[in-house]
Design an enzyme around this catalytic site. Structure first.
Site, PDB file in Angstrom:
ATOM      1  N   ASN A  52       0.838  -1.203   0.000  1.00 29.49           N
ATOM      2  CA  ASN A  52       0.000   0.000   0.000  1.00 29.49           C
ATOM      3  C   ASN A  52       0.870   1.248   0.000  1.00 29.49           C
ATOM      4  O   ASN A  52       1.831   1.302  -0.783  1.00 29.49           O
ATOM      5  CB  ASN A  52      -1.103  -0.043   1.074  1.00 29.49           C
ATOM      6  CG  ASN A  52      -0.659  -0.175   2.508  1.00 29.49           C
ATOM      7  OD1 ASN A  52       0.056  -1.099   2.857  1.00 29.49           O
ATOM      8  ND2 ASN A  52      -1.087   0.714   3.372  1.00 29.49           N
ATOM      9  N   ASP A  53       0.588   2.236   0.821  1.00 28.12           N
ATOM     10  CA  ASP A  53       1.147   3.595   0.728  1.00 28.12           C
ATOM     11  C   ASP A  53       2.572   3.712   0.167  1.00 28.12           C
ATOM     12  O   ASP A  53       3.501   3.122   0.712  1.00 28.12           O
ATOM     13  CB  ASP A  53       1.215   4.222   2.127  1.00 28.12           C
ATOM     14  CG  ASP A  53      -0.051   4.053   2.922  1.00 28.12           C
ATOM     15  OD1 ASP A  53      -1.081   3.671   2.363  1.00 28.12           O
ATOM     16  OD2 ASP A  53       0.004   4.289   4.135  1.00 28.12           O
ATOM     17  N   PRO A  54       2.758   4.586  -0.846  1.00 29.64           N
ATOM     18  CA  PRO A  54       4.119   4.879  -1.330  1.00 29.64           C
ATOM     19  C   PRO A  54       4.793   5.963  -0.493  1.00 29.64           C
ATOM     20  O   PRO A  54       4.118   6.808   0.108  1.00 29.64           O
ATOM     21  CB  PRO A  54       3.860   5.417  -2.737  1.00 29.64           C
ATOM     22  CG  PRO A  54       2.539   6.115  -2.622  1.00 29.64           C
ATOM     23  CD  PRO A  54       1.735   5.307  -1.615  1.00 29.64           C
TER      24      PRO A  54
END
Ligand code: DQQ
Length: 439
Positions: A19-21
């Site tokens: 998920n989140d970059p």
């Protein structure tokens, strides 16, 4: 695993969950850290995965940068944050999760000489939130300004009043002092600010945050306080946790997590879950809003080209009209299309469509409502709809008129490689369409 026909080819995917970059540009290379559960395609004890690229298209997977240490402040997960170059080393700030219920969040740091091998500090750099805010206390973003460092932590005001962006200051990246909120949000951008990002762009500052959707706010920054002037949606589809980095060409590049809608059984069979969006180059538009375009690097993947000139739609009855874009076929495509919406109330593209167009994934603009998915897009009276559409197997990214975006996922059966234009409730007209297969 690699036989999964839905696994994208040039969007970053990892074996397991992502998920989140957290992008970081350094010395000619784009480092993309991301939330990751190696080898397991569902959320769990989060690690920081790490990939690197020189062209934003071909990614090399590097060793996992951070993983939870049993019995420590991050025993239950190393959550989102940011990377900065300090005087001697790289510093990675992240939210350390020691337990889930109740959620126990502290802000932690790891350091590195090479961006690959990281040494964690066992103690948090910020152990407690300031009083008066809600549960969310995470996703530190750090930048240098003048002779000091500043950190934003995403938080929330009590009672659902909106997000709170908490501002801290440090002289040495080690000891941090709480100043005040950079600004307080409203419920219009969600009850908290996950994954805050804050940066100068053009003659404004931009604040990004996520909750339900990914939002942008542009405005003025003075005396360490931000005054938003305009608010919008980064992407009206399956896009979340957008964060940016600045490269040596002066480009402010946005990265985002593309969510996976498949069931647990389906992702288990594929072995991967979630992907990272193509980098988008950001700009401030003349009216002060945020504009975005896929990076130019994508054009290097273009192969065979097909052009279609002006054309009218065929009528199907029930006020629906279709225009198959004959000659354009593929699972990986880059499309530039211009059309007049005319009197139609809904227009758009049917993507990854079957030869008879019965199966398709629609990317539709609701012209009357001025909405592209969940993102507002209101066209001027004489303004054409200008779409840039990138298809990469199960991923579809659409940018419209340089100021709205819509990310879609699609899992069609084999042979769904056609495209058609769609109009409903009135007459629309194609001006031109250029499409390239991507390799
Ligand atoms: N995901 C992270 C959090 C963040 C959230 C955990 C947003 O740090 O707030 O994986 O997707």
């Amino acid at each position: 695993m690699t036989l999964d026909p839905h696994r994208p080819r040039f969007h970053l995917v990892a074996d397991g969950w992502m998920n989140d970059p957290k992008p970081f540009y350094w010395n000619g290379e784009y480092h993309l850290f991301f939330q990751h559960v190696p080898g397991d395609p569902k959320p769990g004890a989060m690690c920081w995965g790490h990939a690197v690229s020189r062209d934003l298209l071909r990614w090399e997977m590097l060793p996992v940068a951070l993983s939870p240490t049993p019995g420590s402040i991050d025993a239950a997960g190393c959550w989102t944050g940011s990377v900065i170059r300090g005087p001697k080393q790289f510093h990675l700030f992240y939210t350390a999760i020691s337990q889930f219920a109740p959620l126990r969040q502290t802000q932690a740091v790891a350091t590195s000489d090479d961006l690959v091998h990281w040494t964690k500090s066992p103690q948090p750099v910020i152990a407690e939130p300031p009083p008066g805010f809600g549960e969310c206390f995470r996703d530190p973003q750090v930048w240098r300004e003048g002779d000091a460092y500043y950190m934003l932590i995403g938080s929330e005001q009590p009672g659902g009043a909106g997000g709170a962006a908490l501002l801290y200051r440090s002289d040495d990246l080690a000891s941090w002092r709480y100043l005040h909120p950079l600004f307080l949000g409203t419920p219009a951008t969600g009850f908290d600010f996950e994954c805050p990002d804050f940066f100068p762009l053009g003659d404004r500052h931009v604040f990004l945050s996520s909750r339900g959707l990914n939002y942008w706010q542009t405005g003025r920054y003075a005396d360490h306080r931000f005054t938003p002037q305009m608010t919008g949606v980064v992407d009206g589809g399956r896009y979340y946790a957008g964060k940016t980095t600045l490269d040596d060409r002066g480009r402010r590049l946005l990265f985002g997590w593309i969510r996976e809608p498949r069931t647990t059984a389906q992702v288990r069979a594929g072995g991967w879950c979630g992907t990272q969006a193509l980098a988008r180059s950001l700009e401030i538009r003349p009216d002060g809003s945020l504009g975005m375009q896929p990076v130019d690097e994508l054009k290097s993947l273009r192969r065979s080209h097909h052009h279609i000139g002006p054309a009218a739609f065929g009528t199907l009855g029930d006020g629906v009209a279709l225009l198959p874009l004959e000659g354009i076929r593929g699972e990986s495509l880059d499309i530039e299309l211009k059309m007049f919406c005319g009197t139609a109330s809904r227009v758009g593209l049917l993507l990854r469509a079957s030869p008879d167009l019965r199966i398709s994934t629609p990317a539709l603009l609701r012209v009357n409502e001025g909405m592209l998915g969940d993102a507002p897009l209101r066209l001027g009276a004489e303004e054409a709809l200008e779409l840039r559409v990138v298809v990469d197997r199960s991923v579809i990214e659409v940018c419209a008129n340089g100021r709205a975006a819509l990310t879609l996922r699609t899992y069609p059966p084999e042979g769904c490689d056609r495209i058609a234009l769609f109009a409903q409730g009135g007459e629309a007209r194609l001006i031109s369409c250029d499409a390239w297969t991507l390799e």
